[in-house]
Design an enzyme around this catalytic site. Structure first.
Site, PDB file in Angstrom:
ATOM      1  N   LYS A  38       0.807  -1.198   0.000  1.00  0.00           N
ATOM      2  CA  LYS A  38       0.000   0.000   0.000  1.00  0.00           C
ATOM      3  C   LYS A  38       0.856   1.271   0.000  1.00  0.00           C
ATOM      4  O   LYS A  38       0.382   2.343  -0.342  1.00  0.00           O
ATOM      5  CB  LYS A  38      -0.877   0.043   1.275  1.00  0.00           C
ATOM      6  CG  LYS A  38      -1.895  -1.034   1.415  1.00  0.00           C
ATOM      7  CD  LYS A  38      -2.637  -0.788   2.764  1.00  0.00           C
ATOM      8  CE  LYS A  38      -3.601  -1.904   3.054  1.00  0.00           C
ATOM      9  NZ  LYS A  38      -4.264  -1.680   4.366  1.00  0.00           N
ATOM     10  N   GLY A  39       2.100   1.128   0.434  1.00  0.00           N
ATOM     11  CA  GLY A  39       2.926   2.297   0.770  1.00  0.00           C
ATOM     12  C   GLY A  39       3.093   3.332  -0.318  1.00  0.00           C
ATOM     13  O   GLY A  39       3.336   4.503  -0.031  1.00  0.00           O
ATOM     14  N   ASP A  98      14.602  -0.962   1.056  1.00  0.00           N
ATOM     15  CA  ASP A  98      15.277  -1.148   2.346  1.00  0.00           C
ATOM     16  C   ASP A  98      16.288  -2.286   2.171  1.00  0.00           C
ATOM     17  O   ASP A  98      17.363  -2.084   1.609  1.00  0.00           O
ATOM     18  CB  ASP A  98      14.202  -1.444   3.400  1.00  0.00           C
ATOM     19  CG  ASP A  98      14.726  -1.500   4.814  1.00  0.00           C
ATOM     20  OD1 ASP A  98      15.830  -1.019   5.065  1.00  0.00           O
ATOM     21  OD2 ASP A  98      14.025  -2.050   5.690  1.00  0.00           O
ATOM     22  N   LYS A 126      17.043   3.418   1.438  1.00  0.00           N
ATOM     23  CA  LYS A 126      17.918   3.216   2.611  1.00  0.00           C
ATOM     24  C   LYS A 126      19.073   2.342   2.154  1.00  0.00           C
ATOM     25  O   LYS A 126      19.143   1.156   2.481  1.00  0.00           O
ATOM     26  CB  LYS A 126      17.150   2.501   3.725  1.00  0.00           C
ATOM     27  CG  LYS A 126      16.021   3.301   4.323  1.00  0.00           C
ATOM     28  CD  LYS A 126      15.470   2.502   5.505  1.00  0.00           C
ATOM     29  CE  LYS A 126      14.213   3.072   6.051  1.00  0.00           C
ATOM     30  NZ  LYS A 126      13.583   2.190   7.049  1.00  0.00           N
ATOM     31  N   PHE A 147      13.218   4.611  10.947  1.00  0.00           N
ATOM     32  CA  PHE A 147      11.900   4.207  10.457  1.00  0.00           C
ATOM     33  C   PHE A 147      11.081   5.440  10.111  1.00  0.00           C
ATOM     34  O   PHE A 147      10.940   6.353  10.915  1.00  0.00           O
ATOM     35  CB  PHE A 147      11.188   3.376  11.529  1.00  0.00           C
ATOM     36  CG  PHE A 147      10.094   2.543  10.951  1.00  0.00           C
ATOM     37  CD1 PHE A 147      10.365   1.330  10.336  1.00  0.00           C
ATOM     38  CD2 PHE A 147       8.784   2.995  10.989  1.00  0.00           C
ATOM     39  CE1 PHE A 147       9.354   0.574   9.778  1.00  0.00           C
ATOM     40  CE2 PHE A 147       7.760   2.241  10.432  1.00  0.00           C
ATOM     41  CZ  PHE A 147       8.044   1.031   9.824  1.00  0.00           C
ATOM     42  N   ASP A 154       3.396   3.628   6.319  1.00  0.00           N
ATOM     43  CA  ASP A 154       2.765   3.382   7.617  1.00  0.00           C
ATOM     44  C   ASP A 154       3.703   2.814   8.662  1.00  0.00           C
ATOM     45  O   ASP A 154       4.775   2.290   8.352  1.00  0.00           O
ATOM     46  CB  ASP A 154       1.626   2.367   7.447  1.00  0.00           C
ATOM     47  CG  ASP A 154       2.154   0.945   7.271  1.00  0.00           C
ATOM     48  OD1 ASP A 154       3.028   0.752   6.402  1.00  0.00           O
ATOM     49  OD2 ASP A 154       1.738   0.039   8.014  1.00  0.00           O
TER      50      ASP A 154
END
Ligand code: IMP
Ligand code: MG
Length: 177
Positions: A38-39, A98, A126, A147, A154
């Protein structure tokens, strides 16, 4: 506690820069944008509005087992594409790279469907946390470990609605500050 990392203006500037590069690279060719749910829903919606190429948008969702702040190895598709990407220019739109596990899985899977081209557009990278070597073709910001939430991203399904991007800081670090 949330500490602001990127303002609305920062994000808008990055999105416009990425859009311009994509437009230049693809001339006026057709593109299918794949929003990794969803991000990246908010990022995708802003990005595609800045790109004039004839385009389609499709959605895919993968889940990695293991709750918490990192993805843990096993990845499965929970919602597949509806478009046939064979012979198409595909740009995967992702919020954060990530460890690299998610995008490695997704790109390997999509490459088997024979797209004409396959690129990765990620808002955040990252890079220092990478476990598998994979690079974004279009990257908005490279950030340190930490984070982040907001702008679609989220923590336990919270904070996606924030228009800016924040770093989550533990309460302990506030006490010692
Ligand atoms: P990777 O498979 O380790 O590259 O993880 C990528 C996914 O993990 C991203 O698409 C996010 O969903 C999630 N993720 C990684 N870092 C963060 C973060 O700082 N905040 C929220 N989600 C994150
Ligand atoms: Mg994600």
């Amino acid at each position: 506690m949330l500490k602001i990392l990127f303002s609305r203006e920062d994000i808008e500037g990055a999105v416009k820069g990425l859009a311009l590069r994509i437009e230049q690279d693809f001339d006026n060719e057709k593109i299918i944008f794949i929003c990794l749910l969803k991000g990246s829903f908010m990022f995708t919606s802003d990005l595609v509005r800045c790109i004039a190429n004839p385009s389609r948008v499709d959605f895919i969702r993968v889940s990695s087992y293991g709750a918490g702040m990192t993805s843990k190895g096993t990845i499965t598709i929970t919602k597949d594409l509806e478009e046939d990407i064979a012979g198409e220019n595909v740009v995967i739109v992702e919020d954060i790279i990530d460890s690299g596990l998610t995008l490695t899985y997704v790109t390997d899977m999509l490459r088997k469907r024979n797209p004409k081209s396959l690129k990765i557009c990620a808002l955040l990278d990252k890079r220092a946390r990478r476990e598998i070597e994979i690079e974004g073709d279009y990257v908005g910001f490279t950030i340190d470990d930490g984070f982040v939430v907001g702008y679609g991203i989220d923590f336990a399904e919270q904070y996606r609605n924030l228009p800016e991007i924040y770093v989550v800081e533990s309460d302990d670090s506030c006490k010692t500050a």
